[in-house]
Enzyme design. Structure first.
Site, PDB file in Angstrom:
ATOM      1  N   LYS A   9       0.649  -0.946   0.184  1.00 53.09           N
ATOM      2  CA  LYS A   9      -0.120   0.152   0.146  1.00 53.09           C
ATOM      3  C   LYS A   9       0.886   0.844  -0.030  1.00 53.09           C
ATOM      4  O   LYS A   9       2.102   1.142   0.194  1.00 53.09           O
ATOM      5  CB  LYS A   9      -1.014  -0.056   1.117  1.00 53.09           C
ATOM      6  CG  LYS A   9      -2.060  -1.177   1.223  1.00 53.09           C
ATOM      7  CD  LYS A   9      -2.725  -0.930   2.111  1.00 53.09           C
ATOM      8  CE  LYS A   9      -4.024  -2.376   1.768  1.00 53.09           C
ATOM      9  NZ  LYS A   9      -5.449  -1.923   2.941  1.00 53.09           N
ATOM     10  N   TYR A  49     -11.949  -0.817  -3.805  1.00 54.58           N
ATOM     11  CA  TYR A  49     -13.283  -1.611  -1.944  1.00 54.58           C
ATOM     12  C   TYR A  49     -14.360  -0.961  -2.153  1.00 54.58           C
ATOM     13  O   TYR A  49     -15.573  -0.666  -0.813  1.00 54.58           O
ATOM     14  CB  TYR A  49     -11.944  -0.549  -1.690  1.00 54.58           C
ATOM     15  CG  TYR A  49     -11.069  -0.889  -1.165  1.00 54.58           C
ATOM     16  CD1 TYR A  49     -10.411  -2.117  -0.581  1.00 54.58           C
ATOM     17  CD2 TYR A  49      -9.764  -0.563  -0.870  1.00 54.58           C
ATOM     18  CE1 TYR A  49      -9.195  -3.089   0.349  1.00 54.58           C
ATOM     19  CE2 TYR A  49      -8.740  -1.068  -0.883  1.00 54.58           C
ATOM     20  CZ  TYR A  49      -8.733  -1.888   0.181  1.00 54.58           C
ATOM     21  OH  TYR A  49      -7.616  -1.764   0.229  1.00 54.58           O
ATOM     22  N   ASN A 112      -2.205   0.212   6.571  1.00 51.91           N
ATOM     23  CA  ASN A 112      -1.383  -0.736   7.438  1.00 51.91           C
ATOM     24  C   ASN A 112      -0.949  -1.328   6.567  1.00 51.91           C
ATOM     25  O   ASN A 112      -0.781  -2.932   7.171  1.00 51.91           O
ATOM     26  CB  ASN A 112      -2.645  -2.186   8.081  1.00 51.91           C
ATOM     27  CG  ASN A 112      -4.025  -2.103   6.758  1.00 51.91           C
ATOM     28  OD1 ASN A 112      -3.307  -1.689   5.405  1.00 51.91           O
ATOM     29  ND2 ASN A 112      -5.094  -2.982   7.406  1.00 51.91           N
ATOM     30  N   HIS A 115      -2.252  -5.362   1.445  1.00 56.32           N
ATOM     31  CA  HIS A 115      -3.889  -5.704   1.250  1.00 56.32           C
ATOM     32  C   HIS A 115      -3.251  -7.669   0.847  1.00 56.32           C
ATOM     33  O   HIS A 115      -2.168  -7.665   0.189  1.00 56.32           O
ATOM     34  CB  HIS A 115      -4.491  -5.511  -0.346  1.00 56.32           C
ATOM     35  CG  HIS A 115      -5.216  -5.979  -0.371  1.00 56.32           C
ATOM     36  ND1 HIS A 115      -6.833  -5.614  -0.048  1.00 56.32           N
ATOM     37  CD2 HIS A 115      -5.747  -7.081  -1.719  1.00 56.32           C
ATOM     38  CE1 HIS A 115      -7.738  -7.080  -0.745  1.00 56.32           C
ATOM     39  NE2 HIS A 115      -6.561  -7.504  -1.229  1.00 56.32           N
ATOM     40  N   GLU A 126      -9.735 -10.048  -7.973  1.00 53.33           N
ATOM     41  CA  GLU A 126      -8.779  -9.097  -7.916  1.00 53.33           C
ATOM     42  C   GLU A 126      -7.333  -9.174  -8.597  1.00 53.33           C
ATOM     43  O   GLU A 126      -7.118  -7.874  -8.781  1.00 53.33           O
ATOM     44  CB  GLU A 126      -8.186  -8.779  -6.358  1.00 53.33           C
ATOM     45  CG  GLU A 126      -8.964  -8.474  -5.220  1.00 53.33           C
ATOM     46  CD  GLU A 126      -9.029  -8.726  -3.885  1.00 53.33           C
ATOM     47  OE1 GLU A 126      -8.077  -8.923  -3.356  1.00 53.33           O
ATOM     48  OE2 GLU A 126      -9.880  -8.024  -2.759  1.00 53.33           O
TER      49      GLU A 126
HETATM   50  N1  UDP Z   1      -9.824  -0.299   7.445  1.00 50.62           N
HETATM   51  C1  UDP Z   1     -10.133   0.926   8.040  1.00 50.62           C
HETATM   52  N2  UDP Z   1     -10.696   0.793   9.633  1.00 50.62           N
HETATM   53  C2  UDP Z   1     -11.432  -0.619   9.651  1.00 50.62           C
HETATM   54  C3  UDP Z   1     -11.469  -1.828   8.552  1.00 50.62           C
HETATM   55  C4  UDP Z   1     -10.332  -1.542   7.707  1.00 50.62           C
HETATM   56  O1  UDP Z   1      -9.185   2.078   7.560  1.00 50.62           O
HETATM   57  O2  UDP Z   1     -11.871  -0.265  10.922  1.00 50.62           O
HETATM   58  C5  UDP Z   1      -8.698  -0.367   6.214  1.00 50.62           C
HETATM   59  C6  UDP Z   1      -7.747  -1.025   6.044  1.00 50.62           C
HETATM   60  O3  UDP Z   1      -6.918  -0.371   4.962  1.00 50.62           O
HETATM   61  C7  UDP Z   1      -8.199  -1.994   6.081  1.00 50.62           C
HETATM   62  C8  UDP Z   1      -9.010  -2.229   4.776  1.00 50.62           C
HETATM   63  O4  UDP Z   1      -9.362  -1.214   5.028  1.00 50.62           O
HETATM   64  O5  UDP Z   1      -6.766  -3.075   4.924  1.00 50.62           O
HETATM   65  C9  UDP Z   1      -9.917  -2.825   3.927  1.00 50.62           C
HETATM   66  O6  UDP Z   1     -10.598  -3.858   5.205  1.00 50.62           O
HETATM   67  P1  UDP Z   1     -11.160  -5.185   5.431  1.00 50.62           P
HETATM   68  O7  UDP Z   1     -11.608  -5.504   6.111  1.00 50.62           O
HETATM   69  O8  UDP Z   1     -10.850  -5.823   4.591  1.00 50.62           O
HETATM   70  O9  UDP Z   1      -8.842  -5.295   5.939  1.00 50.62           O
HETATM   71  P2  UDP Z   1      -8.254  -6.720   5.330  1.00 50.62           P
HETATM   72  O10 UDP Z   1      -8.196  -7.880   4.674  1.00 50.62           O
HETATM   73  O11 UDP Z   1      -7.294  -5.516   5.206  1.00 50.62           O
HETATM   74  O12 UDP Z   1      -7.446  -7.117   6.365  1.00 50.62           O
HETATM   75 MG    MG Z   2     -10.095  -7.504   2.948  1.00 53.27          MG
END
Ligand code: UDP
Ligand code: MG
Length: 142
Positions: A9, A49, A112, A115, A126
């Site tokens: 990212k 997203y 974070n 992805h 994806e």
């Molecule tokens: N995200 C965020 N706040 C949250 C949950 C997710 O900003 O409370 C962001 C974070 O960058 C995350 C992305 O949205 O990686 C997609 O969320 P997901 O729940 O799919 O998490 P991931 O699969 O990336 O662990």
């Molecule tokens: Mg996810």
């Protein structure tokens, strides 16, 4: 052997951590199969997203993901989806296991570092989002 999609990212690219992160994925047994570097448009980030469009963090996530270049990578391994998810750790770096990419490199739950696709069908979608058939023949496979 199957495939999944990682994205290094914009936070991690800006911090100069992309090389370390890709090396960590290789150490976890994930073999890069195709790589690009690009800055997502707002429309692309909103579409990628889409599943999160009703979540409170959606607009902020789109702003973050369009803030600079990112590096989508197709990774190949047996059980690629689960292997990548284990290597990257929980969404919130504070909850990510020691040694995971997010524990080592992420700043916050939003910023974070990486992805990872969460299922084989989503990995296929994806991979197709970022890569053409000629770059990854037979698409996501797995
Ligand atoms: N995200 C965020 N706040 C949250 C949950 C997710 O900003 O409370 C962001 C974070 O960058 C995350 C992305 O949205 O990686 C997609 O969320 P997901 O729940 O799919 O998490 P991931 O699969 O990336 O662990
Ligand atoms: Mg996810």
């Amino acid at each position: 052997m199957n495939r999944t999609l990682a994205i290094v990212k914009p936070d991690a690219v800006a911090a100069g951590r992309a090389g370390q992160i890709i090396a960590q994925l290789e150490s976890a047994g994930l073999r890069p199969r195709a790589v690009r570097m690009l800055t997502m448009t707002r429309a692309q980030a909103r579409s990628f997203y889409e599943v999160h469009r009703d979540r409170p963090f959606y607009d902020s996530l789109v702003a973050f993901m369009t803030s600079g270049p990112c590096i989508p990578i197709v990774l190949e391994a047996p059980g690629a989806v689960g292997r990548l998810r284990r290597a990257i750790g929980a969404t919130d770096p504070a909850e990510a296991a020691p040694g995971t990419v997010r524990r080592l490199h992420a700043e916050s739950k939003e910023r974070n570092a990486i992805h990872g696709s969460d299922s084989d069908p989503n990995a296929r979608r994806e991979i197709g989002f970022f890569f053409a058939e000629c770059e990854v023949p037979d698409g996501g496979r797995g």
